[in-house]
Scaffold this motif. Sequence first.
Motif, PDB file in Angstrom:
ATOM      1  N   CYS A 118     -23.100 -13.298   0.411  1.00  0.00           N
ATOM      2  CA  CYS A 118     -21.667 -13.907   0.749  1.00  0.00           C
ATOM      3  C   CYS A 118     -20.515 -13.229   0.468  1.00  0.00           C
ATOM      4  CB  CYS A 118     -21.682 -15.295   0.410  1.00  0.00           C
ATOM      5  SG  CYS A 118     -21.589 -15.422  -1.543  1.00  0.00           S
ATOM      6  N   LEU A 119     -20.993 -11.885   0.745  1.00  0.00           N
ATOM      7  CA  LEU A 119     -19.758 -10.772   0.497  1.00  0.00           C
ATOM      8  C   LEU A 119     -18.389 -11.143   0.951  1.00  0.00           C
ATOM      9  CD1 LEU A 119     -19.666  -7.738  -0.373  1.00  0.00           C
ATOM     10  CD2 LEU A 119     -19.816  -7.241   1.845  1.00  0.00           C
ATOM     11  N   GLU A 121     -16.905 -13.834   1.603  1.00  0.00           N
ATOM     12  CA  GLU A 121     -16.244 -15.243   0.791  1.00  0.00           C
ATOM     13  C   GLU A 121     -15.863 -14.633  -0.469  1.00  0.00           C
ATOM     14  OE1 GLU A 121     -18.813 -15.375   2.704  1.00  0.00           O
ATOM     15  OE2 GLU A 121     -19.199 -17.489   3.443  1.00  0.00           O
ATOM     16  N   ILE A 122     -17.007 -13.766  -1.103  1.00  0.00           N
ATOM     17  CA  ILE A 122     -16.470 -13.392  -2.487  1.00  0.00           C
ATOM     18  C   ILE A 122     -15.251 -12.488  -2.614  1.00  0.00           C
ATOM     19  CG2 ILE A 122     -17.608 -11.901  -4.330  1.00  0.00           C
ATOM     20  CD1 ILE A 122     -18.927 -14.531  -4.697  1.00  0.00           C
ATOM     21  N   LEU A 123     -15.294 -11.657  -1.563  1.00  0.00           N
ATOM     22  CA  LEU A 123     -14.383 -10.743  -1.597  1.00  0.00           C
ATOM     23  C   LEU A 123     -13.071 -11.126  -1.059  1.00  0.00           C
ATOM     24  CD1 LEU A 123     -15.810  -7.031  -0.486  1.00  0.00           C
ATOM     25  CD2 LEU A 123     -15.441  -8.116  -2.848  1.00  0.00           C
ATOM     26  N   ASN A 125     -11.150 -13.504  -2.431  1.00  0.00           N
ATOM     27  CA  ASN A 125     -10.629 -13.825  -3.361  1.00  0.00           C
ATOM     28  C   ASN A 125      -9.838 -12.633  -4.072  1.00  0.00           C
ATOM     29  OD1 ASN A 125     -10.895 -16.645  -3.850  1.00  0.00           O
ATOM     30  ND2 ASN A 125     -13.117 -16.018  -3.924  1.00  0.00           N
ATOM     31  N   GLU A 130     -11.931  -2.182  -2.267  1.00  0.00           N
ATOM     32  CA  GLU A 130     -12.095  -0.883  -1.858  1.00  0.00           C
ATOM     33  C   GLU A 130     -13.708  -0.877  -1.488  1.00  0.00           C
ATOM     34  OE1 GLU A 130     -10.128   2.421  -3.702  1.00  0.00           O
ATOM     35  OE2 GLU A 130     -11.898   3.757  -3.610  1.00  0.00           O
ATOM     36  N   GLN A 132     -16.881  -2.036  -0.651  1.00  0.00           N
ATOM     37  CA  GLN A 132     -17.328  -3.418  -0.899  1.00  0.00           C
ATOM     38  C   GLN A 132     -17.050  -3.743  -2.463  1.00  0.00           C
ATOM     39  OE1 GLN A 132     -21.280  -4.273   0.381  1.00  0.00           O
ATOM     40  NE2 GLN A 132     -20.954  -3.202   2.378  1.00  0.00           N
ATOM     41  N   TYR A 133     -16.178  -2.850  -3.031  1.00  0.00           N
ATOM     42  CA  TYR A 133     -16.105  -3.165  -4.463  1.00  0.00           C
ATOM     43  C   TYR A 133     -14.637  -4.031  -4.771  1.00  0.00           C
ATOM     44  CZ  TYR A 133     -19.398   0.499  -5.466  1.00  0.00           C
ATOM     45  OH  TYR A 133     -20.354   1.330  -5.531  1.00  0.00           O
ATOM     46  N   PHE A 134     -14.707  -4.507  -5.781  1.00  0.00           N
ATOM     47  CA  PHE A 134     -13.434  -5.236  -6.370  1.00  0.00           C
ATOM     48  C   PHE A 134     -12.587  -4.002  -6.900  1.00  0.00           C
ATOM     49  CE2 PHE A 134     -16.117  -8.996  -6.692  1.00  0.00           C
ATOM     50  CZ  PHE A 134     -15.533 -10.111  -6.063  1.00  0.00           C
ATOM     51  N   VAL A 135     -11.471  -4.017  -6.768  1.00  0.00           N
ATOM     52  CA  VAL A 135     -10.836  -3.102  -7.664  1.00  0.00           C
ATOM     53  C   VAL A 135      -9.890  -3.697  -8.755  1.00  0.00           C
ATOM     54  CG1 VAL A 135      -8.652  -1.335  -7.385  1.00  0.00           C
ATOM     55  CG2 VAL A 135     -10.168  -1.714  -5.464  1.00  0.00           C
ATOM     56  N   ALA A 136     -10.267  -3.118 -10.093  1.00  0.00           N
ATOM     57  CA  ALA A 136      -9.557  -3.703 -11.005  1.00  0.00           C
ATOM     58  C   ALA A 136      -8.906  -2.692 -11.654  1.00  0.00           C
ATOM     59  CB  ALA A 136     -10.760  -4.188 -11.886  1.00  0.00           C
ATOM     60  N   PRO A 137      -7.986  -3.145 -12.801  1.00  0.00           N
ATOM     61  CA  PRO A 137      -7.268  -2.093 -13.615  1.00  0.00           C
ATOM     62  C   PRO A 137      -8.442  -1.125 -14.458  1.00  0.00           C
ATOM     63  CG  PRO A 137      -6.399  -4.230 -14.018  1.00  0.00           C
ATOM     64  CD  PRO A 137      -7.479  -4.252 -12.995  1.00  0.00           C
TER      65      PRO A 137
END
Lengths: 162, 541
Positions: A118-119, A121-123, A125, A130, A132-137
Motif C-alpha cells: 500500500c505504497l 497510502e503509506i507515502l 503521510n 523521493e 519511493q523513499y521517505f525523506v528524513a533529516p
Amino acid sequence: MKYLIFFNSFLYKVPFFQISSIKLFSTKSKVPDKPVWDKIDFNSLPKVPEIDLELVEQLERISLVEFNNEEGYISLQNAVRSANLLHAINTEGVEPLDSVLEERELWLREDKVTEGNCLKEILSNATKVEEQYFVAPPGNIPMKQRGKHFLKSVVKEPETSS
Amino acid sequence: MAASLTQQTKECIFKTCLFCNLFHKTIATRSMNIKRSHISATVQKEVQPEWQGVIGLEIHAQIKTLSKLFSGAATIYDANTNTQVAFFDAALPGTLPVLNQKCVQAGVMTALALGCDINLVSKFDRKHYFYADMPAGYQITQYRKPLAVNGRMTYMFQCSHNNKIERRSAQILQIQLEQDSGKSLHDPAVGYSLIDLNRAGIGLMEIVTAPDFTSGDDAASFVKDLRDILIDIGACDGKMAEGSLRVDANISVHRPGEPLGIRSEVKNINSFRNIRLAVDYEIRRQIQLLESGEQVVNETRSFDIQDGETVTMREKEKVLDYRFLPEPNLPPLVIHKDRSSVKSSQNVVVLEEVKSVLKELPDEKRKRLETKYNISLKNSVILVRANLAELFEKLVEHHSCDPAAASSVLRNSYAPFLDKAKLNSTDRPISDDGLAEIINIYGRGEISETSLGILLREKSENIHLSCKEIMDKNNLCILNDELLINAAIDDVCERNPKAVKAYKKGKTNQLEILSTKVKKKLDGKVASGKLYQLVKEKLQK
C-alpha cells in the motif's frame, strides 16, 4: 488531589474493566464510591531536584521537546512536583501492574501475509518523498545546540561546562 | 630504559598470535631474558600476567517467517522500496501490534536448542529512541522478562592460524523477541536520509551471551556454530551478507584474576571474518591504550571493513536513555507446557509440541559419531558441517565400510568434490554402492588421496563403468614400488639442496614441502603417510 484516586485503582491491581462490569456494584470494591480527600504534607515529599542546563538539554534530546521559554521550564518543575505526590502512597508489598489485561493471555496470529503493498497510502503521510523513499533529516546526529540565554535567570550552568 | 622495554614487549604482542600457545611462549622467553639482564621495578611490572580479552556477544537473528513480528506485511529481502509496510509498521495512530505465532515458536525452538530455561510467561517492553527508521519512536522488545534465560551452547573453537579444534561452551544469558528497524540511506552531500520501512517490524531474536570469549577466533567460532544451529532448526536463514544475522560484540581487556575492564561495543558486524578482525583489533587497541596509561572509554564503535579498524560511533554513558516501559498494548505472552492448560482452539505455542519436532542438534550428532564410530573430532566437525553425517552412517551401517576410511574419504575427497561440482550434500552424483566400493578400495590402500578426486569425478560422469575399469583406464592405481618412489625422492632432493640443508638445520616444515614436490612428480599416485615416512628416512640419513 484528584490524581490520587486515579492512581489508586492502578496500584492496587483493580483493573478498570472489572470495575465497570462486576465490581462496581459490589460492596467489597476497593474503589470508594465517592472521591476521598486526603491531606498531603508537601514537606514530607522529596524536594524537586535542581534542573541544570545539561539536564535540560538531555530532556530535550530524549523527548524531542524544546524548552522555549521560562514558562516551559517552570511547567517542568511543576510537573515533577505533581508527580512527587505518588511518594505519598504506600505501595509496600503491592506488585506493580503493567496492564489492565495482565490476567489475559496474548493472542497469537498465524504467520500469513495479509497487509502491505500500500505504497500510495503509506507515502501519502509524508511531507517529502523521493522515488519511493521517505525523506528524513539526517539521523543519528546530536540535536542542534542553541543558546539558552532566555533560560539564564532560572537555570544553572553545569559545573563542567568546559 | 623502561620506555624501550615497553616498546619491545608491545612489538612482541602485536607480531605474534595473541591467543595460541606460540604467543605465550614468545612472551615467556622474552620476559625471562629481560629478567636475567635487568632486575628493577619496571622489569617486575613487565612479568605481570598478560592482558586477556573478554568478549560478550549480542546476536540479532532475523526470524524466518512469511510475515512480520506484529503485522501482516511480508518479509522478502530486497523487495521494492516501502511496499512491505503495514499501517502498524509505519506507526499510524490507532494501529495495534498482533504477535506472530511462528516467531514465538522459533524463539522457543532456539531456546530449547541452546538449553535455556523458558519463561512460561514473558512480557514486552518499549525501548525509546528517535531514529527515522523506527517510526513509532520506540522498539518493542523484551527487557524485564524475556522469552528465555540461562542457557549453554557447546561450540567448536577453531583457530585461524593453526588447525586446532577444541570443544568449548558458552553461557547464554537470554533470548528475547524484538522488532527490526527500517533501513536508512544516508547521503551527507544532500544533507538528508532516505527511509525504507520494508525491514521495519521484521521479527528478531536477540541472543545475549555471557562474556565467555577470549579472542576473535573464539567469538567467530561460536557465531559459526550458532548460525548452523539456527539454520538447522529453521529459525533463521543465516544469510549474513543480507543482514539476517548481525553481531554486536562487547569487548574489554584485563589481566587474569583482576576485575573486568571497561568495555566498548562494536556494532553490526556481518561476517565471520569481520568478527575475528574487529574483535582482535579492538583488543589490541585497548591493550595499547592501557599500556600507555590511558583509559578505555565506554562507547559504541563500528568496524571499518576497508581499514580493518574500529571507529567511534557515539559515546555512551549519559547520552543514551532508553526509558524502558511496559508495552501496554500487549498482555503477557504465555507458553503452555502441554495441551492440558490450553482452553479453547486459540493459537498457542505448546512447549511439548515444539520439543517433539526438535531434531538432533549438531553437537549431539558430532558426539554420537565420535563415540559410536570412534572417528576424530576434526572429522566429526567437518562431516556434520558439510551435512554428510547421514551419508556416513549409512555407508558404515548398511554398506559395511570402515568408519576411518569412510570419514577420511568423505571429508578429504567427497566434500571438496561436491564443492567443485557445485552440488549439494543432498545430491547423490554417485550411488551409495559406488561410493562404498570407492571407500573400500581406499581402505585397502589401493588408491592415493590425490587419485581419489579423479576417481570420484570419473565415477559420477560414467556411472556404467566399474571403479576397477576407471582406475585401469586412467592409470590411478597406487604406486607401491619403493624403488620407484625412492628414485623420485632422490631426484627431488638433488634439485633442492637448500631445502635439504634447511631441514637438517631444524626447519621441519621442509619435510612437507619436499614431500609435496615428490608427490607431484609421481602424479599424486602415492599414499601420503608412506611418502612422508620415506622422505623422512632419506633426509635423516
